[in-house]
Design a protein around this motif. Sequence first.
Motif: not given
Length: 371
Positions: A95-107, A341-355
């Motif tokens: 079920n790949y329908t998340a409203t927000s996603g992220m990625a990191v590049i680490i040395a 723990g991805k239990r709450i929808n934090l992708g509505q007003r930028g909360s996911f991004q802040r975390r």
Amino acid sequence: MNSAGTWATVTSGISFSQFENVLGVLDVPAMSKNTFLKKEVEVEKVWLKHIDNALVEAGIEERRLAIEKGDVDDGMPFITVIVDGGWSKRSYGHNYTATSGMAVIIAERTGQLLFLGVRNKYCCICDRATKIGMEAKPHLCYKNWDENKPSTAMEQDINVEGFKMSEKMHGVRYKYFVGDGDSSVYAKLVQNVSYGRTIQKLECANHCIKNYTGHLHKLAADKTFPPDSRKLLKQSIPRLTAAARGAIRHCADEGETVDDSISDLKNWPYHVFGEHAQCRNYFCQKVESNENLKIITNAKLLDEITALVSRLEQKAPRLIKNKTSNAAEFYMSLLAKYNCGKRINLGQRGSFQRRCYVAGSERSCLGTKPI
């Protein structure tokens, strides 16, 4: 006080409703939800500033170390990085329908964060205005991803952005990158990055062995095979996986060739089931054999196991350095803590991004802590 309460809420990995419940039990009045959201935007600037500074410092250190080691191509230092991505909700593999996603590049050398990107395909204010046919009021909108594009493409897009910015941002090229089994990221990097054809992918050994183990368990549960052979395989899975992991580790530690690695990988199932004719002295001096190999062979399970091993053999050139994505997985564990723990929808007003920024800030503070 409100700013401190907001800071504590986010860094404790809880939401506003949980913060409100805690204060309610203590009989302490809580700020309103709107005030909390405003304060969240304010403290976000602090976290973002800290991350920006940390990224610059990490890039300077990586460039210096690369030049010291002589890792330079065409006048440009190059380094090895670790990449990984995640989403704001669990997919459970389908079920790949998340409203927000992220990625990191680490040395890879220092374990420092070099790039962090977030994509959001939803803004609740814009969505509400669209539903009632009105223009959205002026607001800070975090939506930066077309809602019609798949969420699975977010990780690819962020990595491409990070690789494109490597020369300008840090003065280095990401020549090698360690990633999981997702080949789509590598394809996008080759196509869209100016130095894409020089980029080489290294497989995460832990991910490869994890996939190998999972397929072995599926075989052991397949009732089309005789019960005695399935029982024997199930008992042998820990040894089969440990053997494959050990072969990868040994070849990296001893500087052996890809052919040596492939030879060991091919032989390990035979060793585990009691045939030692092809065993090398560094791990086995046995000569006697037993009936286990005959049981597995007669049940045609050996053919299936060999087919699984062949997948590892195909990846041997990218496993020869025994690299892992542990540094990126460590960041993901921090994000999971702050992301409820991805239990709450934090992708509505930028909360996911802040975390994501909070996790990045903590990751930078931890520096080169062993992982």
